[in-house]
Design a protein around this motif. Structure first.
Motif, PDB file in Angstrom:
ATOM      1  N   GLY A 382       0.492  -1.057  -0.089  1.00  0.00           N
ATOM      2  CA  GLY A 382       0.229  -0.035  -0.111  1.00  0.00           C
ATOM      3  C   GLY A 382       0.837   1.298   0.158  1.00  0.00           C
ATOM      4  O   GLY A 382       0.321   2.587  -0.632  1.00  0.00           O
ATOM      5  N   TRP A 383       2.328   0.967   0.504  1.00  0.00           N
ATOM      6  CA  TRP A 383       2.980   2.416   0.228  1.00  0.00           C
ATOM      7  C   TRP A 383       3.487   2.785  -1.269  1.00  0.00           C
ATOM      8  O   TRP A 383       3.896   1.875  -2.299  1.00  0.00           O
ATOM      9  N   SER A 384       3.625   3.857  -1.131  1.00  0.00           N
ATOM     10  CA  SER A 384       4.158   4.233  -2.356  1.00  0.00           C
ATOM     11  C   SER A 384       6.128   4.239  -2.347  1.00  0.00           C
ATOM     12  O   SER A 384       5.954   4.873  -0.782  1.00  0.00           O
ATOM     13  N   PRO A 385       6.786   4.765  -2.830  1.00  0.00           N
ATOM     14  CA  PRO A 385       8.130   5.465  -3.170  1.00  0.00           C
ATOM     15  C   PRO A 385       7.917   6.289  -1.858  1.00  0.00           C
ATOM     16  O   PRO A 385       8.726   6.245  -1.676  1.00  0.00           O
ATOM     17  N   ALA A 386       7.741   7.153  -2.539  1.00  0.00           N
ATOM     18  CA  ALA A 386       8.096   8.636  -1.714  1.00  0.00           C
ATOM     19  C   ALA A 386       7.472   8.237  -0.407  1.00  0.00           C
ATOM     20  O   ALA A 386       7.892   8.549   0.643  1.00  0.00           O
ATOM     21  N   ALA A 387       6.292   7.153   0.192  1.00  0.00           N
ATOM     22  CA  ALA A 387       6.135   6.597   1.491  1.00  0.00           C
ATOM     23  C   ALA A 387       7.354   6.321   2.118  1.00  0.00           C
ATOM     24  O   ALA A 387       7.759   6.376   3.469  1.00  0.00           O
ATOM     25  N   TYR A 388       8.164   4.843   1.268  1.00  0.00           N
ATOM     26  CA  TYR A 388       9.068   4.557   1.653  1.00  0.00           C
ATOM     27  C   TYR A 388       9.969   5.833   2.089  1.00  0.00           C
ATOM     28  O   TYR A 388      10.844   5.593   3.345  1.00  0.00           O
ATOM     29  N   ARG A 389      10.109   6.177   1.483  1.00  0.00           N
ATOM     30  CA  ARG A 389      11.097   7.451   1.333  1.00  0.00           C
ATOM     31  C   ARG A 389      10.858   8.286   2.517  1.00  0.00           C
ATOM     32  O   ARG A 389      12.360   8.287   3.662  1.00  0.00           O
ATOM     33  N   ARG A 390       9.748   8.868   2.808  1.00  0.00           N
ATOM     34  CA  ARG A 390       9.472   9.558   4.473  1.00  0.00           C
ATOM     35  C   ARG A 390       9.722   8.906   5.123  1.00  0.00           C
ATOM     36  O   ARG A 390      10.374   9.338   6.520  1.00  0.00           O
ATOM     37  N   TRP A 391       9.424   7.720   5.391  1.00  0.00           N
ATOM     38  CA  TRP A 391       9.210   6.736   6.477  1.00  0.00           C
ATOM     39  C   TRP A 391      10.715   6.562   6.827  1.00  0.00           C
ATOM     40  O   TRP A 391      11.041   6.397   7.875  1.00  0.00           O
ATOM     41  N   SER A 392      11.796   6.000   5.379  1.00  0.00           N
ATOM     42  CA  SER A 392      13.395   6.091   5.750  1.00  0.00           C
ATOM     43  C   SER A 392      13.760   7.198   6.458  1.00  0.00           C
ATOM     44  O   SER A 392      14.694   7.308   7.744  1.00  0.00           O
ATOM     45  N   GLN A 393      13.809   8.460   5.718  1.00  0.00           N
ATOM     46  CA  GLN A 393      13.785   9.326   6.429  1.00  0.00           C
ATOM     47  C   GLN A 393      14.074   9.808   7.588  1.00  0.00           C
ATOM     48  O   GLN A 393      14.917  10.416   8.287  1.00  0.00           O
ATOM     49  N   ARG A 394      12.666   9.993   7.885  1.00  0.00           N
ATOM     50  CA  ARG A 394      12.553  10.273   9.285  1.00  0.00           C
ATOM     51  C   ARG A 394      12.812   9.628  10.495  1.00  0.00           C
ATOM     52  O   ARG A 394      13.165   9.986  11.199  1.00  0.00           O
ATOM     53  N   LEU A 395      12.972   8.452  10.434  1.00  0.00           N
ATOM     54  CA  LEU A 395      13.564   7.553  11.812  1.00  0.00           C
ATOM     55  C   LEU A 395      15.086   7.709  11.618  1.00  0.00           C
ATOM     56  O   LEU A 395      15.611   7.818  13.034  1.00  0.00           O
ATOM     57  N   ALA A 396      15.123   7.595  10.567  1.00  0.00           N
ATOM     58  CA  ALA A 396      16.618   8.274   9.969  1.00  0.00           C
ATOM     59  C   ALA A 396      17.210   9.213  10.743  1.00  0.00           C
ATOM     60  O   ALA A 396      18.393   9.328  11.872  1.00  0.00           O
ATOM     61  N   GLN A 397      16.312  10.290  10.402  1.00  0.00           N
ATOM     62  CA  GLN A 397      17.101  12.220  11.247  1.00  0.00           C
ATOM     63  C   GLN A 397      17.102  11.599  13.297  1.00  0.00           C
ATOM     64  O   GLN A 397      16.961  12.306  13.227  1.00  0.00           O
ATOM     65  N   GLU A 398      15.360  10.855  13.229  1.00  0.00           N
ATOM     66  CA  GLU A 398      15.488  10.510  14.604  1.00  0.00           C
ATOM     67  C   GLU A 398      16.318  10.319  15.449  1.00  0.00           C
ATOM     68  O   GLU A 398      16.052   9.748  16.281  1.00  0.00           O
ATOM     69  N   GLY A 399      17.181   9.420  14.559  1.00  0.00           N
ATOM     70  CA  GLY A 399      17.873   7.728  15.041  1.00  0.00           C
ATOM     71  C   GLY A 399      17.239   6.974  15.608  1.00  0.00           C
ATOM     72  O   GLY A 399      17.910   6.538  16.884  1.00  0.00           O
ATOM     73  N   THR A 400      16.335   6.483  15.674  1.00  0.00           N
ATOM     74  CA  THR A 400      15.353   5.439  16.141  1.00  0.00           C
ATOM     75  C   THR A 400      16.058   3.809  15.116  1.00  0.00           C
ATOM     76  O   THR A 400      16.106   3.410  15.652  1.00  0.00           O
ATOM     77  N   LEU A 401      15.957   4.019  13.910  1.00  0.00           N
ATOM     78  CA  LEU A 401      16.407   3.010  12.893  1.00  0.00           C
ATOM     79  C   LEU A 401      16.555   3.598  11.405  1.00  0.00           C
ATOM     80  O   LEU A 401      16.387   4.739  11.017  1.00  0.00           O
ATOM     81  N   LEU A 402      17.669   2.761  10.890  1.00  0.00           N
ATOM     82  CA  LEU A 402      18.479   2.995   9.539  1.00  0.00           C
ATOM     83  C   LEU A 402      17.954   1.909   8.935  1.00  0.00           C
ATOM     84  O   LEU A 402      18.693   0.544   9.078  1.00  0.00           O
ATOM     85  N   CYS A 403      17.111   1.891   7.942  1.00  0.00           N
ATOM     86  CA  CYS A 403      17.041   1.051   7.515  1.00  0.00           C
ATOM     87  C   CYS A 403      16.351   1.277   5.818  1.00  0.00           C
ATOM     88  O   CYS A 403      14.898   2.567   6.206  1.00  0.00           O
ATOM     89  N   LEU A 404      17.012   1.704   4.843  1.00  0.00           N
ATOM     90  CA  LEU A 404      16.899   2.207   3.624  1.00  0.00           C
ATOM     91  C   LEU A 404      15.972   1.251   2.447  1.00  0.00           C
ATOM     92  O   LEU A 404      16.071   0.054   2.825  1.00  0.00           O
TER      93      LEU A 404
END
Length: 442
Positions: A382-404
């Motif tokens: 159900g996620w678009s490519p943009a949704a994947y990128r938003r999720w990945s960038q948000r967690l990376a910037q928060e320091g929660t999880l690095l998953c690309l």
């Protein structure tokens, strides 16, 4: 000098910053200014800039929640000894200059050769990384083919590999003026002897076959045994790229996936990936080192006095000057013992299986394949490519999880690479389940 040594000593024991904090060159230039000046800026100022501005603008590879690319988790012993290696400043190209250090490196290479099931006269060398190791091994394969076949084939040399082979294989082929012949994989992503056989029969230019000992993207181990049997029947060299996954040879639960590797001709593994050594370090091994020496030995008036009867690392890869980069791994292995390494690798394998099961049990996530080693590939339907990128960038910037995001079987996906035994699978599962419920990745 003392400032730098004190900083290194304290850094070896501190926790890492899990956040993604890369900055633009313009922003860094504004904060750093000019540092290479006629009179210098002084040790204190240089170290201050490094600690306060430059290092914070990097991305931690050893944080337990960094599961992107293939991260690293060096032991504190290996990190500390890397400083010793730099201070010792040993020239590790020839035995007469670096005998003691080379001897220690060779003990590690012998341990790896034993894991491969290779004979006593197998030998190797530590080089900078997997690209360097693959290039040197394939150069050996090409030159060995010329010596054994007696002529260069019409149309030049070629190598065969699966489409899933690491990008460095195509890069090496370009540098060596070799064509790449792609062999189709089976339904589970493996290069097999059955698929390789007609390709070799149809193209006599192929002098080398590259099998993956754990693909970077999905952790898939090719069917090495059948690949070796078919390739050798056609007179082709077999190189196993185990840059990431080769460390699993030390894990009893994964060793059977590498069946047949005992007959391969060359092999690489990057200790800075899953053998808990610092950057940069690749172990390149040859079942029979004589073709490598014939390819890589350098001869000049000032080199002719070298004792060729001893182990000269410069003879086994495309280099001459060389740092003894295998010593941090030697020190860590000597300190902790191989049993501790086996346990740490098994823990990563178990973490991957645990997280994969949890993804299967999570209604809004989809596991794309069962992990063969320690890479988990999945998607959020159900996620678009943009949704994947938003999720990945948000967690990376928060320091929660690095998953690309990555690509798998023609579709966008996510991947987790477990190479840090300190990673908590429970924490990863909780993050995945709690942050992927929204339909838009926000």
């Amino acid at each position: 000098m003392s400032l730098a040594l004190q900083w290194a000593a304290s850094r070896a024991t501190v926790a890492t910053d899990p956040k993604t904090t890369a900055r633009s060159a313009a922003a860094l230039r504004a904060d750093v200014g000019e540092t290479i000046t006629e009179d210098g800026i002084g040790a204190a100022r240089a170290l201050e800039l490094f600690e306060d501005v430059l290092l914070p603008a990097t991305r931690s590879v050893e944080d337990p929640m960094n599961l992107a690319h293939i991260p690293a988790a060096p032991t504190r012993a290996a990190v500390a000894f890397d400083t010793v290696v730099s201070a010792a400043n040993v020239f590790g190209g020839v035995w007469e200059c670096g005998a003691g250090a080379i001897f220690a490196e060779n003990q590690v290479l012998r341990w790896l050769a034993d894991l491969l099931g290779w004979p006593e006269d197998a030998a190797g060398v530590f080089v900078a990384g997997g690209t360097h190791g693959n290039l040197s091994a394939l150069a050996t394969a090409r030159d060995h083919a010329l010596r054994t076949r007696g002529h260069r084939p019409e149309g030049g040399w070629a190598l065969a590999c699966a489409s899933t082979a690491h990008s460095s294989i195509a890069s090496a082929a370009r540098l060596l003026d070799m064509d790449v012949v792609t062999v189709p994989v089976d339904d589970h992503g493996h290069l097999t002897g059955a698929a390789l056989a007609p390709v070799l029969a149809a193209d006599p230019r192929i002098c080398a076959v590259v099998a993956s000992g754990g693909t970077t993207n999905a952790g898939i181990v090719d069917e090495i045994g059948s690949v070796v049997e078919v390739a050798h029947r056609h007179g082709a060299w077999v190189h196993v790229d185990g840059a990431y996954g080769g460390a699993a040879l030390a894990a009893p639960t994964a060793r059977e996936r590498f069946a047949g590797i005992e007959e391969a001709d060359s092999f690489i593994v990057d200790p800075h990936k899953w053998l808990f050594a610092p950057y940069d370090c690749c172990a390149l091994l040859y079942r029979d080192p004589r073709p490598a020496a014939a390819t890589h030995s350098q001869h000049a008036a000032y080199l002719d006095s070298i004792d060729r009867g001893e182990s000269n690392p410069t003879d086994l890869a495309a280099h001459l000057s060389r740092r003894t980069r295998g010593l941090p791994l030697w020190y860590s292995l000597a300190t902790h013992g191989t049993a501790a390494y086996t346990a740490a690798i098994e823990r990563c394998l178990a973490s991957a299986r645990t997280v994969a099961r949890a993804i299967e049990e999570t209604e809004h996530l989809e596991l794309l394949l069962q992990p063969e080693l320690s890479v988990v590939v999945f998607r959020r339907p159900g996620w678009s490519p943009a949704a994947y990128r938003r999720w990945s960038q948000r967690l990376a910037q928060e320091g929660t999880l690095l998953c690309l995001p990555t690509a798998f079987a023609g579709e966008i996906a996510l991947r987790l690479a477990f190479v840090n035994p300190a990673t908590s699978p429970g924490t990863v599962i909780e993050v995945l389940r709690s942050t992927t419920t929204a339909d838009d990745g926000s």
